[in-house]
Write a protein that holds these residues in place. Structure first.
Motif, PDB file in Angstrom:
ATOM      1  N   ASP A  32       4.856  62.446  45.593  1.00 66.28           N
ATOM      2  CA  ASP A  32       5.969  61.965  44.764  1.00 66.28           C
ATOM      3  C   ASP A  32       5.693  62.195  43.284  1.00 66.28           C
ATOM      4  OD1 ASP A  32       7.576  60.874  46.884  1.00 66.28           O
ATOM      5  OD2 ASP A  32       6.125  59.245  47.035  1.00 66.28           O
ATOM      6  N   THR A  79       2.166  54.243  39.524  1.00 64.00           N
ATOM      7  CA  THR A  79       1.027  53.920  40.368  1.00 64.00           C
ATOM      8  C   THR A  79       0.960  54.916  41.521  1.00 64.00           C
ATOM      9  OG1 THR A  79       1.506  51.622  39.897  1.00 64.00           O
ATOM     10  CG2 THR A  79      -0.043  52.059  41.696  1.00 64.00           C
ATOM     11  N   CYS A  80      -0.233  55.445  41.732  1.00 67.53           N
ATOM     12  CA  CYS A  80      -0.391  56.370  42.841  1.00 67.53           C
ATOM     13  C   CYS A  80      -0.914  55.638  44.066  1.00 67.53           C
ATOM     14  CB  CYS A  80      -1.331  57.506  42.461  1.00 67.53           C
ATOM     15  SG  CYS A  80      -1.486  58.737  43.763  1.00 67.53           S
ATOM     16  N   GLN A  81      -0.149  55.720  45.154  1.00 73.57           N
ATOM     17  CA  GLN A  81      -0.530  54.997  46.363  1.00 73.57           C
ATOM     18  C   GLN A  81      -1.349  55.879  47.289  1.00 73.57           C
ATOM     19  OE1 GLN A  81       3.585  54.572  47.302  1.00 73.57           O
ATOM     20  NE2 GLN A  81       3.507  52.352  47.062  1.00 73.57           N
ATOM     21  N   GLU A  82      -2.136  55.215  48.124  1.00 65.95           N
ATOM     22  CA  GLU A  82      -2.866  55.946  49.159  1.00 65.95           C
ATOM     23  C   GLU A  82      -1.845  56.513  50.150  1.00 65.95           C
ATOM     24  OE1 GLU A  82      -6.196  56.584  49.455  1.00 65.95           O
ATOM     25  OE2 GLU A  82      -6.138  55.852  47.383  1.00 65.95           O
ATOM     26  N   HIS A 122      -8.429  58.408  41.752  1.00 68.18           N
ATOM     27  CA  HIS A 122      -7.175  58.316  42.487  1.00 68.18           C
ATOM     28  C   HIS A 122      -6.998  59.290  43.618  1.00 68.18           C
ATOM     29  CE1 HIS A 122      -5.106  55.049  40.789  1.00 68.18           C
ATOM     30  NE2 HIS A 122      -5.439  55.438  39.591  1.00 68.18           N
ATOM     31  N   GLU A 142       6.234  54.000  41.538  1.00 67.77           N
ATOM     32  CA  GLU A 142       5.068  54.256  42.366  1.00 67.77           C
ATOM     33  C   GLU A 142       5.417  55.243  43.475  1.00 67.77           C
ATOM     34  OE1 GLU A 142       3.906  50.478  43.982  1.00 67.77           O
ATOM     35  OE2 GLU A 142       5.482  50.536  45.493  1.00 67.77           O
ATOM     36  N   GLY A 143       4.378  55.855  44.009  1.00 74.15           N
ATOM     37  CA  GLY A 143       4.589  56.833  45.069  1.00 74.15           C
ATOM     38  C   GLY A 143       3.255  57.449  45.424  1.00 74.15           C
ATOM     39  N   ILE A 144       3.271  58.290  46.474  1.00 77.87           N
ATOM     40  CA  ILE A 144       2.043  58.994  46.824  1.00 77.87           C
ATOM     41  C   ILE A 144       1.922  60.217  45.915  1.00 77.87           C
ATOM     42  CG2 ILE A 144       2.015  58.137  49.185  1.00 77.87           C
ATOM     43  CD1 ILE A 144       3.311  60.710  50.103  1.00 77.87           C
ATOM     44  N   ALA A 177      -1.629  62.102  39.190  1.00 80.69           N
ATOM     45  CA  ALA A 177      -2.319  60.999  39.858  1.00 80.69           C
ATOM     46  C   ALA A 177      -3.651  60.740  39.174  1.00 80.69           C
ATOM     47  CB  ALA A 177      -2.528  61.340  41.329  1.00 80.69           C
ATOM     48  N   ARG A 201       2.269  56.632  54.651  1.00 80.27           N
ATOM     49  CA  ARG A 201       3.424  56.716  53.766  1.00 80.27           C
ATOM     50  C   ARG A 201       3.934  58.144  53.733  1.00 80.27           C
ATOM     51  NH1 ARG A 201       0.606  52.954  50.718  1.00 80.27           N
ATOM     52  NH2 ARG A 201       1.773  51.016  50.430  1.00 80.27           N
TER      53      ARG A 201
END
Lengths: 340, 471, 275
Positions: free
Chosen positions: C169, C144-147, C200, C164-166, C223, C151
């Motif tokens: 990552d 999962t790609c985070q905003e 994304h 998960e990560g930005i 992403a 972060r």
């Protein structure tokens, strides 16, 4: 054995000054000066804490009829300037808690233990700027302290410990006086002593000012004698008092001795005489005066031109509060001008 | 496997260089020797030579054991060794100038390019940058071991920030104080001119724009570094300021020290901080030890760093195995000092051999140091061997292997009396615009445990004074 | 596509900073897939701003200023013309041989799990290019790609373990796998224009590039699960994030730093481009 003890010392030593070619101009790393300054401050503070504890123990050991309000231990914490931290760590200000907090508590930034630890680690970082005698005094103290720390101490042992702390300060101070080259390193180290000492004396006055007020003299009568002598003991001035004034202990004269009397080495005036002197030495050597010199001279002039009656008239407490603020400000100015 | 003994050679006759020492050892009453040993220890404690051992929380300051029996080399032995060291260090510097410049040795196939490019110590910042006076490795510590009367092997080149030279000097100082009678019967070449030579070397490599009396400082990671004592010792002997990163500031690509009189310009920095930590703007951003902007000043030609950034690519253990070819390629001469035969585990046949012979070999991590990450097959237990087998299979390129060398032994004081213990030798070689210099001898390290081959101080090794007899 | 970018990085200090030095990697270079029409960098504090290049050939600016500085903002704006080249990066400046990008770094070192994942997901693929596509698809699916708001990157192994990560990552995870499979891989920082086909990412972004013998460098954006197209603007590349970070700074004083970032990357209307 002599060939070892007389061995080479890896340091700038009074006996072996560096050849002039290596330090053509008098200047040093700001960090080195900073450490020398703080080594002295921490050693001075450790001694001060020991004196507070010693004097407070004496006061609380008096029969109740002679004693004060039973708030002596709280007052010791206030004098040491760490009320907030103490309140967080302990509830009640009793002998055990206060002694523990001010001596070995590692969480109290200004416990005797931490003062000596900080003095040593500052010294270690700039070892070549200290003489071996100064280093030995601090390093030896640190090792000895760990032995004290492990012991369970009764009152007698505790008294011996406080004596020992005062002695460490004397030995360190004496080593500095007798072995350091008289150059900027020495002057910064002396500045640390006197800025800290001025702060300590002023704090005692700040906490105890009420027992020195004229009103108290009448109300308390002779009962306050022990409060007054405690103040004097905290700055080891009881004997000095009698030599200087040759009369019974009076609050006005105590204040005079501790604030204005330049013969008294822990008085604010004496501290500022020294501060100003060493700042001037720096200014001369570096060929430049700055805000620290100006500030110190102003405070010194103020102390020289004031009479104790004036101080009482305008409010002892206000005077002391202002002094503490000014002294802190000078500490900050010295740091800004030279140490960062 | 019988090791060559420095005192008795391979037989039982005392070698001439040790004859006097042998007589003295036999005549001196045991109590006197015991007394001198405790005096020596007291001396080291007093002057504060301590060594912080990583991972040892009990005592962050520990003394490295000192053995009072010196290790002796004859003049001819040293002369040959020194010639080999000079040749080796010359080649190291030429190699570094080449891999950061024209890359002739890669083009000629002397060394596989990926060993250089893939090496984390190959600093891209240094590519096509002309270091002051063309010298990269100003201070080298070359670890050598002896296997017989005539043969020294280079075990490791230390081209980054080799330490230990303060022990070399203090060991001599202690010996001079405790055993003046021995120095009366032996003509021992002095080592106390090392700081003068080092200072001359550092001055010679100042930027051309610097004044004739350049300002030099020694940059230390600080008092918690294991070699802090050495840093303060050297700064004092050199007569230069000992600075931490926070004492330096960079303005408009010029480096200054923060002094009580304001900023003072710096021309040469003898740095004892690793590349990774030296400038948080360029290398590790989390480093609080370094100086932001230092690399910018360096590349603007306003300051010399000794050693240069990026010398680690030359002392990498994988590159090590190519050193004989590197020496030949750059100097055009046959290498005077041998390399220990080395299996490069990155090569499948070599790795297969190593896996089959783990109990006989010494396996080293390519990027390890200080004796950590090392397997000494003959002394390892089954579990240790199996754990290395797993590592070798997973990432063979991370390892090299060497035969277990019979490091020479030297008589050493131990609990049971005088007994042979394995030793190595780290001579220090200085390279400046003024040429190469090397004080006679170096630091002899001794493995105090019987049979042990690990001489590192972090692993229970001790040190000895090293004597080069002048005629 | 014409992309207008505006990027503002603002710092506020509770205690004013006495000195600030920053290295800014905030300037794009031309390559076949992108042309820089205009570009400006402006710090809001007076100081020295010097242009230069780093070893990778990224354009950098070194900014330094003396305090007291209570607030500082770096304002970046510009206009880029891009072309979709299916992720292939050509015609740019390459100063470092591809072999360098086989090294592991602190942020991109694989662990056992990542090594296994790299091998398993690419087992079926027959060519290096197919392996990289398989890897990208698998990671796009798996992670999962985070905003990025508030972060920071946690490194390849930790991000993969958390699944998960930005974007940073994800790029590191991809690079760790590609390098483990023996291919040179590098980190790219840049911008992505807002687009309905890219759920994304918009604004500041990061992806990876792999060097393949037959193609040269090709981008892989895990992403978004695709190779960069004309929505992607390339700014800087390096061994990992720390080599390509938009800002690396050091300061004296300036405790209590607060950072706020505003980015916008939008397709420019025709008339704006002519201004």
């Amino acid at each position: 054995m002599h060939n070892i003890n007389g061995g080479i010392h890896p340091g700038r030593n009074a006996d072996t000054p560096r050849p002039a070619t290596k330090r053509p101009e008098l200047t040093m790393l700001s960090r080195t000066a900073d450490s020398l300054y703080w080594v002295s401050r921490y050693v001075e503070r450790a001694e001060y804490l020991a004196r507070i504890l010693d004097a407070t123990t004496r006061l609380t050991n008096l029969p109740h009829a002679y004693g004060g309000a039973g708030t002596e231990w709280q007052s010791a914490v206030s004098t040491a300037g760490c009320e907030e931290a103490f309140a967080k760590a302990y509830g009640e200000a009793n002998e055990r808690n206060v002694c523990d907090f001010l001596t070995f508590n590692p969480d109290n930034h200004s416990s005797i233990r931490n003062c000596l630890a900080l003095a040593r680690s500052n010294a270690r970082a700039v070892r070549t700027a200290l003489t071996s005698e100064m280093w030995d005094a601090l390093n030896g103290a640190w090792l000895e302290l760990q032995r004290f720390e492990k012991k369970r101490m009764d009152r007698e042992e505790f008294a011996r410990f406080l004596e020992w702390v005062k002695n460490v300060s004397l030995v360190f101070d004496g080593s500095a006086y007798r072995t350091m080259l008289r150059d900027d390193g020495y002057w910064f180290s002396r500045l640390g002593v006197y800025v800290e000492r001025a702060d300590n004396t002023a704090r005692i006055l700040d906490v105890k000012y009420h027992v020195l007020l004229p009103a108290n003299e009448q109300v308390g009568g002779s009962l306050d004698y022990f409060q007054w002598t405690t103040v004097l003991r905290e700055v080891s001035a009881l004997t000095a008092y009698h030599w200087v004034y040759r009369e019974a202990v009076k609050p006005l004269l105590i204040a005079d001795l501790l604030i204005l009397n330049r013969r008294m080495p822990r008085s604010l005036a004496s501290c500022y005489e020294n501060i100003s002197r060493f700042l001037d030495a720096l200014g001369d050597a570096y060929g430049r005066q700055g805000p620290a010199q100006r500030q110190a001279r102003k405070t010194l002039a103020n102390l020289n031109n004031t009479r104790i009656d004036d101080i009482f008239q305008h409010g002892l407490h206000e005077f002391i509060s202002d002094f503490i603020t000014e002294n802190n400000r000078l500490g900050g100015t010295i740091i800004e001008q030279y140490l960062q | 496997m019988v090791a060559f003994d420095e005192m008795t050679g391979s037989g039982s006759d005392i070698r001439p260089a040790y004859a006097e020492l042998d007589r003295w050892l036999k005549e001196a009453p045991p109590e006197t020797l015991a007394l001198r040993r405790s005096q020596a220890e007291l001396f080291f404690r007093r002057i504060g030579i301590t060594f912080a051992v990583y991972g040892d929380e009990e005592s962050t300051e520990r003394l490295i054991p000192f053995d009072i029996i010196p290790r002796v080399l004859t003049k001819p032995e040293w002369t040959k060794l020194e010639a080999g060291l000079r040749q080796r260090v010359t080649a190291l510097n030429m190699f570094l100038a080449d891999v950061y410049g024209p890359k002739e040795c890669l083009k000629a196939g002397i060394i596989p390019p990926d060993l250089v490019y893939g090496n984390a110590c190959y600093q891209l910042e240094m590519v096509d940058f002309q270091v002051p006076h063309g010298i990269y490795c100003h201070i080298a510590g070359i670890d050598v071991v002896r296997v017989d009367a005539d043969t020294f092997y280079v075990l490791e080149d230390n081209a980054r920030t080799p330490s230990g030279v303060s022990y070399m000097m203090e060991n001599r100082e202690v010996m001079l104080r405790l055993f003046p009678e021995l120095f009366a019967t032996h003509r021992v070449a002095p080592v106390d001119n090392y700081p003068d030579q080092l200072l001359a070397t550092l001055r010679s490599v100042a930027p051309r724009s610097a004044p004739s009396d350049p300002s030099i400082c020694l940059l230390t990671p600080g008092q918690f570094n294991s070699a802090f004592y050495e840093h303060s010792f050297l700064a004092d002997k050199l007569g230069v300021e000992l600075v931490e990163g926070s004492d330096l500031l960079v303005k408009d690509d010029v480096v200054y020290m923060r002094t009580t009189q304001g900023p003072k310009r710096v021309d040469v920095i003898y740095r004892r901080i690793d590349d990774d930590f030296i400038d948080p703007l360029v290398f590790r951003g989390d480093s609080v030890l370094g100086v932001p902007g230092l690399i910018g000043a360096y590349k603007a030609g306003n300051v010399t760093l000794a050693n240069a950034v990026g010398t680690g690519v030359a002392d990498d253990k994988a590159v090590y195995s190519y050193m004989p070819e590197i020496v030949k390629f750059f100097t055009g001469e046959e290498p005077i000092l041998k390399n220990v035969p080395t299996w490069r585990c990155r090569e499948p046949e070599a790795n297969a051999y190593v896996l089959d012979n783990l109990e006989k070999l010494v396996v080293k991590e390519v990027n390890g140091s200080g004796g950590y990450g090392m397997l000494v097959g003959p002394h390892a237990n089954k579990a240790q061997i199996e754990s290395f087998r797993k590592k070798l299979k997973a990432s063979p390129e991370g390892f090299i292997a060497q035969p277990t060398l019979a490091l020479s032994t030297c008589p050493t004081f131990v609990a049971s009396g005088v007994a042979p213990r394995h030793v190595d030798l780290r001579p220090y070689v200085l390279s400046g615009a003024n040429g190469i210099s090397c004080v006679p001898g170096g630091l002899t390290r001794v493995a105090l445990k019987e049979g042990s081959l690990v001489v590192n101080s972090s692993q229970g090794g001790g040190t000895k004074d090293t004597w080069v007899l002048d005629a | 596509m014409r992309i207008r970018i505006s990027h503002s990085i603002s710092y506020a200090y509770a205690e004013p900073a006495r000195h600030i030095t920053q290295i800014l990697r905030l300037t794009p270079r031309d390559h076949d897939g992108q042309h820089v029409m205009s570009w400006r960098i402006e710090p809001t504090v007076d100081g020295r701003l010097r242009a230069g290049q780093d070893p990778y050939g990224n354009l950098i600016h070194t900014f330094s200023a003396d305090g007291p500085i209570a607030t500082l903002a770096i304002q970046v704006s510009g206009l880029i013309e891009t072309t979709d080249l299916a992720g292939i990066v050509r015609g740019g400046i390459e100063r470092v041989p591809p072999e360098v990008f086989r090294r592991d770094t602190l942020l991109s070192a694989p662990d056992e799990a990542l090594r296994n994942f790299a091998l398993e997901t690419t087992r079926e693929a027959r060519t290096p290019l197919a392996r990289m596509h398989a890897l990208m698809d698998a990671l796009h699916e798996e992670m999962t790609c985070q905003e990025p708001a508030d972060r920071i990157g946690i490194g390849a192994a930790a991000a993969f373990a958390a699944r998960e990560g930005i974007a940073q990552d994800l790029a590191h995870v991809f690079m760790a796998c590609a390098r483990h499979l023996g291919l040179p891989a590098r980190y790219v920082s840049g911008y992505v224009a807002e687009s309905q086909s890219l759920p994304h990412a918009s604004g500041a972004h990061a992806w990876a590039e792999v060097h393949l013998d037959d193609y040269g460098w090709i981008g892989f954006d895990c992403a978004n699960g695709l190779c960069p197209i004309d929505t992607h603007v390339r700014i800087a590349s390096g061994l990992d994030y720390s080599d390509a970070a938009p800002v690396r700074g050091a300061r004296k004083g300036g405790d209590g730093e607060r950072l706020s970032v505003v980015v916008s990357a939008r397709q420019a209307a025709g008339f704006q481009a002519n201004q």
